[in-house]
Motif scaffolding. Sequence first.
Motif, PDB file in Angstrom:
ATOM      1  N   ALA A 100       0.859  -1.187   0.000  1.00  0.00           N
ATOM      2  CA  ALA A 100       0.000   0.000   0.000  1.00  0.00           C
ATOM      3  C   ALA A 100       0.892   1.232   0.000  1.00  0.00           C
ATOM      4  O   ALA A 100       1.822   1.336   0.811  1.00  0.00           O
ATOM      5  CB  ALA A 100      -0.917  -0.002   1.217  1.00  0.00           C
ATOM      6  N   ASP A 101       0.628   2.181  -0.896  1.00  0.00           N
ATOM      7  CA  ASP A 101       1.422   3.407  -0.990  1.00  0.00           C
ATOM      8  C   ASP A 101       0.769   4.529  -0.183  1.00  0.00           C
ATOM      9  O   ASP A 101      -0.423   4.491   0.126  1.00  0.00           O
ATOM     10  CB  ASP A 101       1.554   3.839  -2.447  1.00  0.00           C
ATOM     11  CG  ASP A 101       2.423   2.876  -3.257  1.00  0.00           C
ATOM     12  OD1 ASP A 101       3.324   2.264  -2.660  1.00  0.00           O
ATOM     13  OD2 ASP A 101       2.174   2.737  -4.468  1.00  0.00           O
ATOM     14  N   GLY A 102       1.589   5.543   0.141  1.00  0.00           N
ATOM     15  CA  GLY A 102       1.050   6.734   0.781  1.00  0.00           C
ATOM     16  C   GLY A 102       1.538   6.987   2.191  1.00  0.00           C
ATOM     17  O   GLY A 102       1.119   7.964   2.822  1.00  0.00           O
ATOM     18  N   ILE A 103       2.421   6.125   2.738  1.00  0.00           N
ATOM     19  CA  ILE A 103       2.879   6.358   4.105  1.00  0.00           C
ATOM     20  C   ILE A 103       3.961   7.436   4.122  1.00  0.00           C
ATOM     21  O   ILE A 103       4.658   7.664   3.129  1.00  0.00           O
ATOM     22  CB  ILE A 103       3.403   5.067   4.755  1.00  0.00           C
ATOM     23  CG1 ILE A 103       4.648   4.546   4.010  1.00  0.00           C
ATOM     24  CG2 ILE A 103       2.330   4.009   4.792  1.00  0.00           C
ATOM     25  CD1 ILE A 103       5.328   3.386   4.716  1.00  0.00           C
ATOM     26  N   LYS A 104       4.096   8.094   5.266  1.00  0.00           N
ATOM     27  CA  LYS A 104       5.076   9.162   5.428  1.00  0.00           C
ATOM     28  C   LYS A 104       6.421   8.585   5.868  1.00  0.00           C
ATOM     29  O   LYS A 104       6.462   7.626   6.644  1.00  0.00           O
ATOM     30  CB  LYS A 104       4.599  10.160   6.491  1.00  0.00           C
ATOM     31  CG  LYS A 104       3.247  10.769   6.227  1.00  0.00           C
ATOM     32  CD  LYS A 104       2.826  11.609   7.407  1.00  0.00           C
ATOM     33  CE  LYS A 104       1.407  12.146   7.257  1.00  0.00           C
ATOM     34  NZ  LYS A 104       0.987  12.900   8.471  1.00  0.00           N
ATOM     35  N   PRO A 105       7.515   9.159   5.415  1.00  0.00           N
ATOM     36  CA  PRO A 105       8.820   8.696   5.887  1.00  0.00           C
ATOM     37  C   PRO A 105       9.016   9.035   7.360  1.00  0.00           C
ATOM     38  O   PRO A 105       8.564  10.076   7.842  1.00  0.00           O
ATOM     39  CB  PRO A 105       9.814   9.452   4.995  1.00  0.00           C
ATOM     40  CG  PRO A 105       9.054  10.646   4.495  1.00  0.00           C
ATOM     41  CD  PRO A 105       7.624  10.217   4.395  1.00  0.00           C
ATOM     42  N   GLY A 106       9.671   8.151   8.077  1.00  0.00           N
ATOM     43  CA  GLY A 106       9.986   8.403   9.478  1.00  0.00           C
ATOM     44  C   GLY A 106       8.836   8.223  10.439  1.00  0.00           C
ATOM     45  O   GLY A 106       8.955   8.553  11.624  1.00  0.00           O
ATOM     46  N   VAL A 107       7.691   7.708   9.988  1.00  0.00           N
ATOM     47  CA  VAL A 107       6.511   7.543  10.838  1.00  0.00           C
ATOM     48  C   VAL A 107       6.225   6.055  11.021  1.00  0.00           C
ATOM     49  O   VAL A 107       6.251   5.286  10.061  1.00  0.00           O
ATOM     50  CB  VAL A 107       5.273   8.246  10.224  1.00  0.00           C
ATOM     51  CG1 VAL A 107       4.028   7.984  11.069  1.00  0.00           C
ATOM     52  CG2 VAL A 107       5.531   9.733  10.085  1.00  0.00           C
ATOM     53  N   ALA A 108       5.962   5.645  12.267  1.00  0.00           N
ATOM     54  CA  ALA A 108       5.582   4.264  12.561  1.00  0.00           C
ATOM     55  C   ALA A 108       4.087   4.080  12.278  1.00  0.00           C
ATOM     56  O   ALA A 108       3.282   4.970  12.565  1.00  0.00           O
ATOM     57  CB  ALA A 108       5.902   3.922  14.003  1.00  0.00           C
ATOM     58  N   TYR A 109       3.728   2.931  11.735  1.00  0.00           N
ATOM     59  CA  TYR A 109       2.332   2.656  11.396  1.00  0.00           C
ATOM     60  C   TYR A 109       1.909   1.297  11.960  1.00  0.00           C
ATOM     61  O   TYR A 109       2.741   0.421  12.227  1.00  0.00           O
ATOM     62  CB  TYR A 109       2.134   2.628   9.880  1.00  0.00           C
ATOM     63  CG  TYR A 109       2.108   3.981   9.224  1.00  0.00           C
ATOM     64  CD1 TYR A 109       0.906   4.649   8.999  1.00  0.00           C
ATOM     65  CD2 TYR A 109       3.293   4.598   8.817  1.00  0.00           C
ATOM     66  CE1 TYR A 109       0.882   5.893   8.380  1.00  0.00           C
ATOM     67  CE2 TYR A 109       3.279   5.840   8.209  1.00  0.00           C
ATOM     68  CZ  TYR A 109       2.072   6.485   7.989  1.00  0.00           C
ATOM     69  OH  TYR A 109       2.049   7.724   7.385  1.00  0.00           O
ATOM     70  N   CYS A 110       0.584   1.152  12.114  1.00  0.00           N
ATOM     71  CA  CYS A 110      -0.035  -0.131  12.409  1.00  0.00           C
ATOM     72  C   CYS A 110      -0.944  -0.489  11.234  1.00  0.00           C
ATOM     73  O   CYS A 110      -1.505   0.402  10.593  1.00  0.00           O
ATOM     74  CB  CYS A 110      -0.851  -0.084  13.696  1.00  0.00           C
ATOM     75  SG  CYS A 110       0.138   0.251  15.179  1.00  0.00           S
ATOM     76  N   ALA A 111      -1.093  -1.783  10.969  1.00  0.00           N
ATOM     77  CA  ALA A 111      -1.852  -2.206   9.795  1.00  0.00           C
ATOM     78  C   ALA A 111      -2.782  -3.361  10.119  1.00  0.00           C
ATOM     79  O   ALA A 111      -2.511  -4.168  11.017  1.00  0.00           O
ATOM     80  CB  ALA A 111      -0.904  -2.608   8.677  1.00  0.00           C
ATOM     81  N   THR A 112      -3.884  -3.420   9.375  1.00  0.00           N
ATOM     82  CA  THR A 112      -4.771  -4.582   9.347  1.00  0.00           C
ATOM     83  C   THR A 112      -5.126  -4.835   7.888  1.00  0.00           C
ATOM     84  O   THR A 112      -4.963  -3.969   7.029  1.00  0.00           O
ATOM     85  CB  THR A 112      -6.060  -4.370  10.158  1.00  0.00           C
ATOM     86  OG1 THR A 112      -6.794  -3.262   9.591  1.00  0.00           O
ATOM     87  CG2 THR A 112      -5.772  -4.097  11.628  1.00  0.00           C
ATOM     88  N   ILE A 113      -5.643  -6.033   7.616  1.00  0.00           N
ATOM     89  CA  ILE A 113      -6.043  -6.381   6.260  1.00  0.00           C
ATOM     90  C   ILE A 113      -7.264  -7.284   6.323  1.00  0.00           C
ATOM     91  O   ILE A 113      -7.414  -8.071   7.264  1.00  0.00           O
ATOM     92  CB  ILE A 113      -4.872  -7.053   5.505  1.00  0.00           C
ATOM     93  CG1 ILE A 113      -5.229  -7.278   4.038  1.00  0.00           C
ATOM     94  CG2 ILE A 113      -4.439  -8.340   6.186  1.00  0.00           C
ATOM     95  CD1 ILE A 113      -4.033  -7.701   3.189  1.00  0.00           C
TER      96      ILE A 113
END
Length: 281
Positions: A100-113
């Motif tokens: 998936a595209d669109g995340i910011k550099p240097g930022v931690a994310y959580c994901a579900t699918i």
Amino acid sequence: MAPAKRARRVLHVSAAGLACALAAVTAPPAQAAEPVTGAPTLMSLRLDAPTAYLTFRDNSEPDISYTIVLTEKDNPGYTKIVRTAPGGVPGTGRVATRSADGIKPGVAYCATIRATVHYEESVPQPYELEDPVTPESNKVCADPVDASKPGSAPTDLSVGPITGEANPPSGTNRNYWVGYSNKGATATGVVLEVWATGPMTLRRPPAAGTFSGFTCAPSGASGFRCTGGTVKAGEKNQIPLLITVTNAGNGTVHASITGARDANTADNGASFAFQAVPRTP
């Protein structure tokens, strides 16, 4: 003159033909296979801005698409990133990767699918039925890859192939070789386990420090566990399983590898089947 009598045509039908005709009338319409709508199991998340990579086990069939939801780890209420990814993973229980595209550099994310599953009704409906959507997967969080901090980059450990004799003679000593590698950043504190099921006993574990700095000790009657290894970026190596074939019969050599920040855990296990045979005098 008396009116002519009209002859009646009599249709003769055999018992078998009548049974087939009745079956055709009374048989229910063929039912379409019920879709499987189990939630995916998210295994790992890798953040390499602007793209997030999700590795998961698919538990649905027939999946036609996936919906990925990303939220900032430290700001869960912030605007979510929602992306659709293609389906088409055959069967259930297989491991796949989507991005998936669109995340910011240097930022931690959580994901579900979650998966959208195609539903086909066997009986025509006056309106189109909506395809079911599976429950949301478990949530996995990850820190971003930081080029200025090599220690934060993901590793990609894998184990296998395992090589050796497919038909070792009983009453002999044999070596099996377990391959391992790392396609990501240098991995430290790696744990490697090798064991056999079937007619085998361990002769001795590998010498400490000989292979990637591992310290190995016996584990059970037919295996060993190695800890503290360092597998460098791009490194490929092999470690031996030194065994005694105790008698004839079927068995398997197993191996697994684990380490921190592993970006892909789908290739962390391997096995090799063998059939020990009686020793020829």
